[in-house]
Design an enzyme around this catalytic site. Structure first.
Site, mmCIF file in Angstrom:
data_model
loop_
_atom_site.group_PDB
_atom_site.id
_atom_site.type_symbol
_atom_site.label_atom_id
_atom_site.label_comp_id
_atom_site.label_asym_id
_atom_site.label_seq_id
_atom_site.Cartn_x
_atom_site.Cartn_y
_atom_site.Cartn_z
ATOM 1 N N ASP A 8 0.834 -1.207 0.000
ATOM 2 C CA ASP A 8 0.000 0.000 0.000
ATOM 3 C C ASP A 8 0.865 1.252 0.000
ATOM 4 O O ASP A 8 2.066 1.214 0.303
ATOM 5 C CB ASP A 8 -0.904 -0.038 1.243
ATOM 6 C CG ASP A 8 -2.231 0.652 1.007
ATOM 7 O OD1 ASP A 8 -2.330 1.481 0.091
ATOM 8 O OD2 ASP A 8 -3.180 0.371 1.778
ATOM 9 N N ASP A 61 -10.599 2.068 -3.449
ATOM 10 C CA ASP A 61 -11.160 1.807 -2.122
ATOM 11 C C ASP A 61 -12.682 1.840 -2.158
ATOM 12 O O ASP A 61 -13.332 1.488 -1.170
ATOM 13 C CB ASP A 61 -10.645 2.836 -1.112
ATOM 14 C CG ASP A 61 -9.335 2.387 -0.481
ATOM 15 O OD1 ASP A 61 -8.946 1.225 -0.673
ATOM 16 O OD2 ASP A 61 -8.694 3.209 0.208
HETATM 17 C C1 GLA Z 1 -5.769 1.897 2.078
HETATM 18 C C2 GLA Z 1 -6.122 0.700 1.214
HETATM 19 C C3 GLA Z 1 -7.182 -0.112 1.892
HETATM 20 C C4 GLA Z 1 -6.678 -0.577 3.237
HETATM 21 C C5 GLA Z 1 -6.247 0.615 4.069
HETATM 22 C C6 GLA Z 1 -5.564 0.184 5.335
HETATM 23 O O1 GLA Z 1 -6.807 2.796 2.156
HETATM 24 O O2 GLA Z 1 -6.536 1.114 -0.050
HETATM 25 O O3 GLA Z 1 -7.545 -1.215 1.100
HETATM 26 O O4 GLA Z 1 -5.604 -1.455 3.047
HETATM 27 O O5 GLA Z 1 -5.354 1.465 3.362
HETATM 28 O O6 GLA Z 1 -5.141 1.252 6.111
#
Ligand code: GLA
Length: 732
Positions: free
Chosen positions: A479, A549
């Site tokens: 990430d 997301d």
């Molecule tokens: C980001 C990712 C999510 C999740 C969060 C965790 O927003 O896109 O899928 O992994 O971080 O903090």
């Protein structure tokens, strides 16, 4: 011979199966662009360059009194700054005179089989039978800098890649102020420009605008390719649609600051340029050092945008993505993020994993919150040690327990980040990007590690590889949850500070490369607050990327539709999540959530322990359907049928296997229409002479019937309903 050079006329001609690209060395060693478009049989295309005597044009003094040649009125391959072309330049190098005026002229060239790698950078690859490469050396006599333009044509794709290497062949330092990767001069401005814009949770929305005089375009200065604009642009005819008309695509294989501009000039010509964003970029080259610019992949289609996309999909699937998982069926996964956020322990995770294994899900992914003091997004990033208060018994035990269920284990990292409240920050406050003496910006309560530093990369490699190796972890979600600010490295001198952003992304690529080299079977899924760094550079390292997301199926219809302009579904992470949806509050039926997520690297992201029996049955059916259709979806050709950006009520797309014997169609009624018309859906990409059976109804149709008359769509009541169709060609 896909690439040829006419010694006499000094014309380079680059052919792909259906396209031609041509350029010529004209007077003064100027490299002029002749043509890019549908394949031509003629080689002698020099007539396309005409002298224009334009008032106010600047011409080289040796041309006087004939003023008909000017760099500013000639279509150019790789325009330099300061010598009479006032359109957007590609290169400016500052030598001892400090001017930035650059004047590169043809010196020599080479044509060879295969495709070179680009030092430290991601790029498409090809072996000696798949591609041919042309390198053209252009020299600036005053600074001694040599710019090598690199072009590769592919045997099987209508794609041409471009990049360049700048080498300092002088005895003193020079500073590159601007080095773009590609330029395309087109001789009219009758075009539209398509770009993919967005924001967090709404990435890659399609935007189409008419070109106008002046400069228009998209860029990122965020240190990543960004949610806001994707490093892609298509220049298309005014009437070009999905299936007809001209489309020129340019996609940058790079994950940091970029620019993609189209400039319509005084002669109604268009110049499109793409490359590293010159804002706060410079690079010092000592004698004999080189700088490599990232690759641009150019695709031309005379059969509309759909054909352009399919070329990108095939090329990126086969010649950009790499490694063990490239053409392997990826495991269906369950991710705990939306199920638990930070609030979990090993028992909760195992409960979810158990429910998942009973449904046939193949991998459990433990998301954010398993390390350091990470109970919220306020702390802990950088402390990559398992939190045994949460994961009692340790990580190895949890991984073993999940393996015992017959599932693989995946883990979340955000390697590039550091929380102020972390042991790592307390030990190494200098490791983050910051400008001494200035305040600094937080985003999601976090700072960014200086990935241009080798010690930072080595620390991360040690931490990540220990955890992966000791516990036997099979997947990493990588990430990256903020944009870069105060971009400055403590290890670089003041005159090299503007190298930091590029050095940063080279560091990211290096760490990814080291991880997949050490663990060749590791499946890497990229992520950046969803799809904030979904670009071709990342796909070289990680064959799949978390698309957004936003997991609301109806939002995903548009996000995935826009993403498919360039990127294949085999790269798009897509999960079924809970309703009401966590991002939009919308409720969409489980069937549709599954149908949409199936057009991606399929998975689930909800608390499976809370499902009803009926929901469990639906999920089992979805997994069965995905198993049956996986190869058509992942390796087939995608045809977009109804565009949700244009149609208020629906969206549709389909996949056709390479041998055209199978097809999988998805139709989504995004919004219900109170008095619905009898809708019919015309399919695409089938063999008109084959007879296909609809495997659900048993009814058979000829391919030409399906494509010209279409299939009847069922009447569905309610927003967010959907259906799929599966077709198989019958034996003749
Ligand atoms: C980001 C990712 C999510 C999740 C969060 C965790 O927003 O896109 O899928 O992994 O971080 O903090």
């Amino acid at each position: 011979m896909p690439i040829s050079f006419d010694e006499h006329k000094k014309i380079f001609k680059l052919d792909t199966p259906n396209t031609t690209y041509a350029m010529q060395v004209i007077r003064h060693g100027c490299l002029a662009h002749l043509y890019y478009g549908k394949k031509l049989t003629d080689n002698d295309l020099g007539y396309l360059i005409r002298g224009i005597n334009l008032s106010f044009a600047a011409y080289p003094a040796e041309e006087a009194p004939d003023r008909s040649f000017s760099f500013g009125t000639t279509p150019l391959e790789y325009p330099a700054f300061g010598i009479g072309d006032f359109r957007t330049p590609c290169i400016s190098v500052e030598g001892a005179d400090g001017t930035g005026v650059t004047d590169i002229r043809y010196v020599s060239h080479r044509i060879y089989k295969g495709k070179p790698t680009l030092s430290g950078l991601p790029a498409t690859y090809a072996d000696e039978n798949e591609a041919q490469t042309l390198e053209i050396d252009m020299k600036d006599a005053l600074t001694g800098v040599v710019v090598t333009l690199i072009y590769t044509t592919f045997e099987n794709y209508d794609a041409i890649t471009r990049s360049c290497i700048v080498k300092n062949c002088s005895d003193s330092d020079v500073s590159i102020k601007r080095v773009l990767s590609a330029c395309l001069d087109l001789d009219t401005c009758d075009y539209d420009m398509i770009t993919l814009y967005g924001k967090w949770a709404l990435e890659r929305q399609i935007e189409r605008r008419r070109l106008a005089h002046g400069i228009q375009g998209v860029e990122s200065m965020r240190g990543s390719s960004s949610h806001q604009q994707n490093p892609f642009v298509a220049i298309v005819g005014k009437n070009t649609d999905e299936d007809n008309g001209e489309a020129y695509g340019m996609s940058l294989v790079y994950s940091s600051n970029f620019t993609a501009l189209a400039e319509v000039g005084e002669l109604n010509t268009t110049r499109v340029v793409m490359g590293i964003n010159p804002q706060n970029f410079s690079w010092t080259l000592s004698p004999n050092e080189s700088f490599t610019a990232p690759e641009v992949v150019m695709v031309y289609s005379d059969k509309g945008i759909g054909n352009m996309s399919r070329t990108y999909h095939r090329l990126y699937r086969n010649n950009l993505c790499r490694g063990y998982w490239k053409n392997r069926r990826r495991p269906i996964l369950i991710n705990n993020w939306e199920a638990t956020y930070f609030n979990f322990d090993e028992k909760k995770l195992l409960d979810i994993a158990k429910s998942a294994s009973e449904l046939g899900i193949e991998m459990f992914v433990m998301d954010d919150g398993w390390f350091g003091q990470r109970d919220s997004d306020k702390r802990g990033l950088g402390d990559w040690f398992v939190n045994e208060n949460k994961i009692k018994g340790g990580l190895k035990k949890l991984v073993d327990d999940v393996h015992t269920l017959g599932m693989k284990f995946g883990i979340w990292f955000e390697p590039e980040m550091i929380s102020e409240d972390s042991d790592l920050y307390r030990t190494h406050p200098d490791w983050c990007l910051h400008v001494p003496g200035r305040g600094y910006s937080l985003s999601r309560c976090q700072l960014v590690l200086d990935m241009s530093r080798q010690d930072v990369i080595d620390y991360l490699f040690e931490r990540m590889s220990s955890i992966i190796g000791e516990c036997g972890i099979e997947y990493v979600k990588w990430d990256m949850n903020r944009s870069l600010t105060e971009v400055s490295s403590r290890l670089l001198p003041p005159d090299r500070q503007c190298e930091t952003a590029h050095r940063y992304v080279l560091g990211v690529y290096q760490l990814m490369e080291r991880l997949v080299s050490k663990f060749p079977k590791l499946l890497l899924e990229g992520c950046s607050g969803g799809g904030g760094r979904f670009d071709a550079g990342m796909l070289y390292c990680s064959p799949q990327y978390w698309t957004s997301d936003d997991t609301d199926a109806l939002e995903r219809v548009r996000i995935q539709y826009g993403t498919s302009y360039v990127y294949p579904v085999s790269a798009m992470g897509a999960h079924v999540s809970v309703c009401p949806n966590e991002q939009t509050g919308r409720t969409v039926d489980l069937n549709t959530r599954g149908n949409v997520a199936m057009s991606g690297t399929f998975g689930y992201e909800l608390d499976l322990t809370k499902l009803t029996d009926e929901e469990k049955d639906t999920i089992r059916a979805q997994i069965k359907e995905f198993d049956e259709q996986y190869d058509v979806i992942s390796y087939g050709d995608q045809y977009r049928l109804i565009n949700p950006f244009e149609d208020n009520y629906s969206a549709a797309w389909m996949f056709v296997s390479e041998d055209k014997n199978r097809a999988f169609v998805t139709y989504v009624q995004t919004k219900t229409d109170p008095n619905p018309p009898m809708r019919r859906l015309k399919l695409k990409g089938l063999d008109p002479t084959k007879r296909y059976i609809d495997t659900q109804s048993g009814v058979s149709y000829m391919g030409d019937t399906l494509m010209n008359a279409g299939i009847n769509l069922p009447m569905m009541f309610g927003d967010g309903k959907s259906c799929t169709f599966k077709f198989k060609a019958q034996e003749k």
